[in-house]
Design a protein around this motif. Structure first.
Motif, PDB file in Angstrom:
ATOM      1  N   PHE A 178       0.815  -1.118   0.096  1.00 31.67           N
ATOM      2  CA  PHE A 178       0.084  -0.050  -0.201  1.00 31.67           C
ATOM      3  C   PHE A 178       0.794   1.150  -0.077  1.00 31.67           C
ATOM      4  CE2 PHE A 178      -3.311  -2.860   0.715  1.00 31.67           C
ATOM      5  CZ  PHE A 178      -4.445  -2.220   0.336  1.00 31.67           C
ATOM      6  N   ILE A 179       2.007   1.035   0.649  1.00 31.01           N
ATOM      7  CA  ILE A 179       3.040   2.362   0.339  1.00 31.01           C
ATOM      8  C   ILE A 179       3.418   2.278  -1.108  1.00 31.01           C
ATOM      9  CG2 ILE A 179       5.179   3.151   0.745  1.00 31.01           C
ATOM     10  CD1 ILE A 179       5.081   2.197   3.640  1.00 31.01           C
ATOM     11  N   GLY A 180       3.502   1.491  -1.879  1.00 31.66           N
ATOM     12  CA  GLY A 180       3.823   1.549  -3.293  1.00 31.66           C
ATOM     13  C   GLY A 180       2.580   2.026  -3.954  1.00 31.66           C
ATOM     14  N   LEU A 181       1.306   1.429  -3.664  1.00 32.18           N
ATOM     15  CA  LEU A 181       0.105   1.945  -4.447  1.00 32.18           C
ATOM     16  C   LEU A 181       0.013   3.731  -4.099  1.00 32.18           C
ATOM     17  CD1 LEU A 181      -2.164  -1.157  -3.784  1.00 32.18           C
ATOM     18  CD2 LEU A 181      -0.960  -0.189  -5.853  1.00 32.18           C
ATOM     19  N   ALA A 182       0.277   4.004  -2.910  1.00 32.70           N
ATOM     20  CA  ALA A 182       0.119   5.575  -2.394  1.00 32.70           C
ATOM     21  C   ALA A 182       1.100   6.245  -3.152  1.00 32.70           C
ATOM     22  CB  ALA A 182      -0.030   5.571  -0.903  1.00 32.70           C
ATOM     23  N   THR A 183       2.396   5.767  -3.214  1.00 26.17           N
ATOM     24  CA  THR A 183       3.360   6.465  -4.044  1.00 26.17           C
ATOM     25  C   THR A 183       3.051   6.487  -5.482  1.00 26.17           C
ATOM     26  OG1 THR A 183       4.948   5.635  -2.350  1.00 26.17           O
ATOM     27  CG2 THR A 183       5.873   6.701  -4.477  1.00 26.17           C
ATOM     28  N   ALA A 184       2.358   5.519  -6.064  1.00 32.23           N
ATOM     29  CA  ALA A 184       2.034   5.633  -7.481  1.00 32.23           C
ATOM     30  C   ALA A 184       0.611   6.716  -7.689  1.00 32.23           C
ATOM     31  CB  ALA A 184       1.403   4.241  -7.837  1.00 32.23           C
ATOM     32  N   ALA A 185       0.135   7.186  -6.407  1.00 34.79           N
ATOM     33  CA  ALA A 185      -0.836   8.115  -6.511  1.00 34.79           C
ATOM     34  C   ALA A 185      -0.339   9.703  -6.066  1.00 34.79           C
ATOM     35  CB  ALA A 185      -2.085   7.800  -5.769  1.00 34.79           C
ATOM     36  N   LYS A 186       0.625   9.549  -5.402  1.00 28.41           N
ATOM     37  CA  LYS A 186       1.233  10.913  -5.029  1.00 28.41           C
ATOM     38  C   LYS A 186       2.604  10.571  -4.389  1.00 28.41           C
ATOM     39  CE  LYS A 186       0.114  15.225  -4.795  1.00 28.41           C
ATOM     40  NZ  LYS A 186      -0.742  15.766  -5.952  1.00 28.41           N
ATOM     41  N   LEU A 187       3.370  11.365  -4.390  1.00 29.73           N
ATOM     42  CA  LEU A 187       4.951  11.162  -4.407  1.00 29.73           C
ATOM     43  C   LEU A 187       5.356  11.065  -2.803  1.00 29.73           C
ATOM     44  CD1 LEU A 187       7.734  10.772  -5.468  1.00 29.73           C
ATOM     45  CD2 LEU A 187       8.309  13.021  -5.519  1.00 29.73           C
ATOM     46  N   TYR A 188       4.619  11.745  -1.974  1.00 29.36           N
ATOM     47  CA  TYR A 188       5.203  11.980  -0.588  1.00 29.36           C
ATOM     48  C   TYR A 188       4.938  10.577   0.176  1.00 29.36           C
ATOM     49  CZ  TYR A 188       0.625  11.493   1.763  1.00 29.36           C
ATOM     50  OH  TYR A 188      -0.690  10.927   2.110  1.00 29.36           O
ATOM     51  N   PRO A 189       4.035   9.679  -0.036  1.00 32.82           N
ATOM     52  CA  PRO A 189       4.015   8.203   0.698  1.00 32.82           C
ATOM     53  C   PRO A 189       5.226   7.611   0.592  1.00 32.82           C
ATOM     54  CG  PRO A 189       1.989   8.562  -0.336  1.00 32.82           C
ATOM     55  CD  PRO A 189       2.882   9.555  -1.019  1.00 32.82           C
ATOM     56  N   VAL A 190       6.246   7.675  -0.411  1.00 35.73           N
ATOM     57  CA  VAL A 190       7.695   6.961  -0.118  1.00 35.73           C
ATOM     58  C   VAL A 190       8.340   7.549   0.836  1.00 35.73           C
ATOM     59  CG1 VAL A 190       8.956   8.727  -1.869  1.00 35.73           C
ATOM     60  CG2 VAL A 190       9.351   6.420  -2.003  1.00 35.73           C
ATOM     61  N   LEU A 191       8.268   8.675   1.355  1.00 37.45           N
ATOM     62  CA  LEU A 191       9.040   9.067   2.280  1.00 37.45           C
ATOM     63  C   LEU A 191       8.445   8.170   3.904  1.00 37.45           C
ATOM     64  CD1 LEU A 191       8.306  12.985   2.148  1.00 37.45           C
ATOM     65  CD2 LEU A 191      10.364  11.522   1.527  1.00 37.45           C
ATOM     66  N   LEU A 192       7.463   7.402   3.915  1.00 37.18           N
ATOM     67  CA  LEU A 192       7.295   6.627   5.133  1.00 37.18           C
ATOM     68  C   LEU A 192       8.432   5.503   5.128  1.00 37.18           C
ATOM     69  CD1 LEU A 192       3.349   6.292   4.723  1.00 37.18           C
ATOM     70  CD2 LEU A 192       4.605   7.592   5.926  1.00 37.18           C
TER      71      LEU A 192
END
Length: 551
Positions: A269-283
């Motif tokens: 889900f971090i990967g999916l969130a990053t595919a929607a907006k860049l900021y979740p990769v920071l997690l």
């Protein structure tokens, strides 16, 4: 103030073992700074200061421990009594919170009626004067959805430079495409744009529901903290400005999976969130630091692998279909100059010229912030909670970024709720963000309308400073909670890291700074005499040779 908990399964009430005074009360002694670790226990582990963790089946009632929540509960009759049966009806916290989010979202849609009825489609400043601007209706035609074009593959007519294709990450583009497919094709362009906005507003409301349920299940004993998210003023104001709630929901689900000790699904889900907006990769940064400190490398690899795999599954087909279309988001972000909401804009307008090498300055500042957060993660007297470091790193990104759109506040709301579940601090921050949101719409109304209704440059700069000050205030409170865990609303009752999953109660294996010093002191203490008096006593006199003990 005395904290209490409710039994979630039987509905009974009773005191939490080890409950103490409000951690925010002045004069409270710091247990975290003097905590130690022996025999592999984490530095500052629960119980070292005499407080045992409460039973897992108890639920914290905010009105019992938060003065602002207690005062607010008077609207519905006051805090629950000792004989209140909580958690035994159909209205469990998740369902109630979902209903609250739906009501708030509907109120947000009603607030946008002036724009829906015409302000979006009028030239100039009406949509800004009414503070109801949204990107959604404008991009239906502006990005080719009205003409039936496919994002990333079909070039947008009449465009050049960095914006020949859709400038959003792939999963957000898919979200927009699905809404466009559902939008009725008949009628005028205006009616289609209205339908497109309404459909997206409904889908984003569903995202908000997913987010609030995920937040309520991240801290199992504190589901009612998610009410902060549900009633956040900025959720009402900014939910449908753009599509950010999609990434917010996916990131919240990722945290809930990690809290449930499912690192692979958390990574997905971090990967999916990053595919929607860049900021979740920071997690992934806080996960790396905390897993390093706790020696949980297998779990971190699972999360990292899930994130990379999910991101590639979404992005790789578009990469292969049209690299230029896929890369538009990243190229556009790189070439963007100082923009609204950032302190870089204040510097640029003060100098009268753009800053050269802006990306270098931002990159250096972000690296320094991440290094400082990483040092805090490995040197704090007690291992920080995951959501605390996650909030700090995303807040750093928001503060140093070259642009701050009003909807970016949605990124921080779930993290702020989990990192610092206190109404007073949350509302102070939200008040600053509300004033910034109103400030930017008023300023845009001033610069786009012929009559210059709104605020000028100086007042808009003040609104930016308010946003920065509010975010820094919440950052400082979270850092204080890390350094003094007894001030942490989640930890002061003996809990460790309820959202930490495999990190919860894990012993430390790599520490630096203060944490290492405390760990070494605890190790030395194991070889010290039992009490200081043994250092002062005279050694016992030796018995005469040949003496025997008599019965």
């Amino acid at each position: 103030m005395t904290s209490s908990a409710r039994d979630d399964s039987a509905g009974q009430t009773g005191p939490i073992e080890g409950a103490g005074p409000d951690p925010a009360a002045p004069g409270t002694a710091s247990a975290g700074a003097s905590a130690s670790a022996v025999a592999g226990e984490p530095v500052g582990a629960p119980g070292r200061s005499g407080t045992a963790e409460p039973p897992a089946n108890t639920v914290v009632v905010p009105a019992d421990e938060d003065p602002v929540a207690a005062a607010g509960s008077e609207v519905i009759g006051g805090p629950p009594g000792r004989r209140a049966l909580l958690g035994v009806s159909w209205w469990i916290p998740a369902r109630f919170l979902a209903l609250v989010v739906i009501v708030v979202s509907v109120l947000g849609m009603v607030r946008q009626l002036p724009c829906y009825d015409g302000a979006w489609f009028q030239p100039g400043s009406p949509q800004y004067i009414h503070a109801c601007y949204s990107d959604i209706p404008h991009l239906f035609s502006g990005r080719g959805f009205a003409a039936g074009l496919h994002p990333y593959v079909d070039r947008i007519p009449g465009t050049s430079g960095d914006l020949q294709f859709l400038e959003y990450p792939v999963l957000t583009g898919l979200f927009m495409q699905i809404a466009a497919w559902v939008t009725p094709g008949g009628g005028t362009t205006t009616s289609q744009e209205q339908w497109f906005w309404a459909i997206n507003a409904g889908l984003l409301t569903a995202c908000a529901v997913v987010a609030v349920v995920a937040v309520s299940r991240t801290h199992r004993r504190r589901p009612w903290d998610a009410l902060l998210f549900a009633l956040a003023p900025c959720l009402l104001l900014n939910a449908t400005v753009n599509w950010d709630l999609l990434a917010v929901a996916l990131a919240a689900v990722a945290l809930a999976w990690w809290a449930g000790s499912r690192p692979l699904w958390a990574g997905v889900f971090i990967g999916l969130a990053t595919a929607a907006k860049l900021y979740p990769v920071l997690l992934l940064g806080p996960l790396l630091v905390l897993c390093w400190r706790a020696g949980k490398w297998r779990e971190f690899r699972a999360a990292l692998g899930g994130a990379v795999g999910a991101w590639l599954v979404v992005n790789l087909p578009i990469m292969l279909a049209n690299w230029q279309g896929w890369s538009t988001f990243y190229v556009f972000s790189k070439h963007r100059k100082e923009d609204y909401g950032s302190f870089w804009l204040i510097l640029m307008q003060g100098r009268g010229a753009s800053l050269e090498n802006l990306d270098v300055y931002i990159g250096v500042l972000m690296v320094l912030c991440c290094l400082a957060i990483a040092w805090l993660g490995v040197s704090a007297p007690r291992r920080p909670r995951l959501v605390q470091l996650a909030f700090l790193v995303v807040a750093a990104f928001v503060l140093v970024n070259k642009v701050y759109s009003p909807q970016y506040v949605l990124w921080l709301i779930p993290l702020a709720v989990l990192a610092r579940p206190r109404w007073r601090d949350f509302l102070v921050w939200q008040a600053c963000e509300v004033l910034y949101t109103l400030g930017i719409w008023s300023h845009l109304g001033f610069v786009t309308g012929p009559k210059q209704h709104g605020i000028g440059e100086s007042w808009y700069h003040f609104a930016i400073v308010l946003h920065l000050a509010g975010t820094l205030y919440l950052v400082s409170v979270v850092v204080r909670d890390i350094l003094f865990p007894d001030r942490d609303p989640v930890r002061w009752d003996g809990s460790d890291d309820p959202s930490g999953g495999v990190l919860d109660h894990a012993p430390d294996v790599f520490v630096l700074g203060t944490a290492r010093r405390l760990q070494e002191e605890a190790s030395y203490a194991g070889y010290a005499p039992a009490g200081p008096e043994q250092w002062l006593d005279e050694p016992p006199a030796a018995e005469p040779a040949g003496s025997t003990a008599r019965q």
